[in-house]
Design a protein around this motif. Sequence first.
Motif, mmCIF file in Angstrom:
data_model
loop_
_atom_site.group_PDB
_atom_site.id
_atom_site.type_symbol
_atom_site.label_atom_id
_atom_site.label_comp_id
_atom_site.label_asym_id
_atom_site.label_seq_id
_atom_site.Cartn_x
_atom_site.Cartn_y
_atom_site.Cartn_z
ATOM 1 N N PRO A 197 0.624 -1.741 0.096
ATOM 2 C CA PRO A 197 0.099 0.554 0.313
ATOM 3 C C PRO A 197 1.001 1.163 -0.090
ATOM 4 O O PRO A 197 0.206 2.531 -0.882
ATOM 5 N N ALA A 198 2.291 1.099 0.852
ATOM 6 C CA ALA A 198 2.606 2.911 0.932
ATOM 7 C C ALA A 198 3.310 2.965 -0.839
ATOM 8 O O ALA A 198 3.276 3.931 -1.187
ATOM 9 N N GLN A 201 2.274 1.706 -3.497
ATOM 10 C CA GLN A 201 1.019 2.077 -4.129
ATOM 11 C C GLN A 201 0.418 3.622 -4.244
ATOM 12 O O GLN A 201 0.177 4.172 -5.054
ATOM 13 N N TYR A 202 1.059 3.978 -2.855
ATOM 14 C CA TYR A 202 -0.004 5.134 -2.341
ATOM 15 C C TYR A 202 1.599 6.228 -3.336
ATOM 16 O O TYR A 202 0.793 6.912 -3.585
ATOM 17 N N VAL A 203 2.391 5.681 -2.721
ATOM 18 C CA VAL A 203 3.660 7.241 -3.625
ATOM 19 C C VAL A 203 3.137 6.970 -5.097
ATOM 20 O O VAL A 203 4.133 7.881 -6.033
ATOM 21 N N GLU A 204 2.950 5.804 -5.151
ATOM 22 C CA GLU A 204 3.593 5.692 -7.172
ATOM 23 C C GLU A 204 1.769 6.717 -7.953
ATOM 24 O O GLU A 204 1.914 7.393 -8.539
ATOM 25 N N GLY A 205 0.890 6.921 -6.265
ATOM 26 C CA GLY A 205 -0.615 7.600 -7.396
ATOM 27 C C GLY A 205 -0.047 8.717 -6.918
ATOM 28 O O GLY A 205 -0.907 9.993 -7.452
ATOM 29 N N LEU A 206 0.491 9.074 -5.593
ATOM 30 C CA LEU A 206 0.871 10.234 -5.305
ATOM 31 C C LEU A 206 2.115 11.284 -6.341
ATOM 32 O O LEU A 206 1.893 12.692 -6.695
ATOM 33 N N GLN A 249 1.747 10.550 -9.681
ATOM 34 C CA GLN A 249 1.682 9.864 -11.453
ATOM 35 C C GLN A 249 1.913 10.905 -12.244
ATOM 36 O O GLN A 249 1.856 10.758 -13.440
ATOM 37 N N SER A 280 8.279 16.223 -8.559
ATOM 38 C CA SER A 280 7.624 15.078 -6.949
ATOM 39 C C SER A 280 8.072 16.008 -5.671
ATOM 40 O O SER A 280 9.046 16.601 -5.360
ATOM 41 N N THR A 324 7.283 14.194 -2.993
ATOM 42 C CA THR A 324 6.946 12.833 -1.894
ATOM 43 C C THR A 324 7.879 12.573 -1.420
ATOM 44 O O THR A 324 8.573 12.272 -2.450
ATOM 45 N N LEU A 330 9.791 9.500 0.370
ATOM 46 C CA LEU A 330 9.159 7.202 1.112
ATOM 47 C C LEU A 330 10.071 6.921 2.069
ATOM 48 O O LEU A 330 11.176 7.333 1.946
#
Length: 176
Positions: free
Chosen positions: A21-22, A24-29, A31, A38, A40, A42
């Motif tokens: 989930p982490a 996937q979340y940073v990938e979404g942020l 995109q 970016s 963001t 991690l």
Amino acid sequence: MNHFDVSPVNDLTADLLFNLPAVQYVEGLTQDFPRRPSKTYLLYFKHFPKFMVGDIQGMAHAADLLYLFDAGDLDVRKLVPFPIDPNNWGPEETALKYKYMHMISEFVKTGNPNKGVSGLSTCDWPPFDPQRRSYLQFAEYPEVKNDLKGDRVRLWRQQIPMWIKQYPIDEASPNM
């Protein structure tokens, strides 16, 4: 078992509840990268606290709160429902706590955690982007790495779905 061994059940649980989930979340942020730079970051807190006792080996969920807040022993026991021995908190833990607190407070103040990291270590932590996939492996000696749990993320996102398509479960099978 040395303190770097983690059980397969812990790995499975960490992948499903945190790692995948982490990522996937940073990938979404991110995109819209590179069109929009970016902001963001991690972080993977990889530390094996000496105050954790019993079967827990490694950084347990919410144990990082002990490095972020000044909590007393009773507060710690409320925040972290794992067996701990506060007498095992030594100078290494205190130094790591100040690095973490400084880095997080710098991120909150400026949106960039590097002032908090660079003054206390030698790494330059870039924001996450979908190509490099950089993250900070936070420990006594922080280190920038790429592709957090990459093989395991690919297992869950690509290999397992492929196996499910290749070997569908026959719901009418009497073996189930």
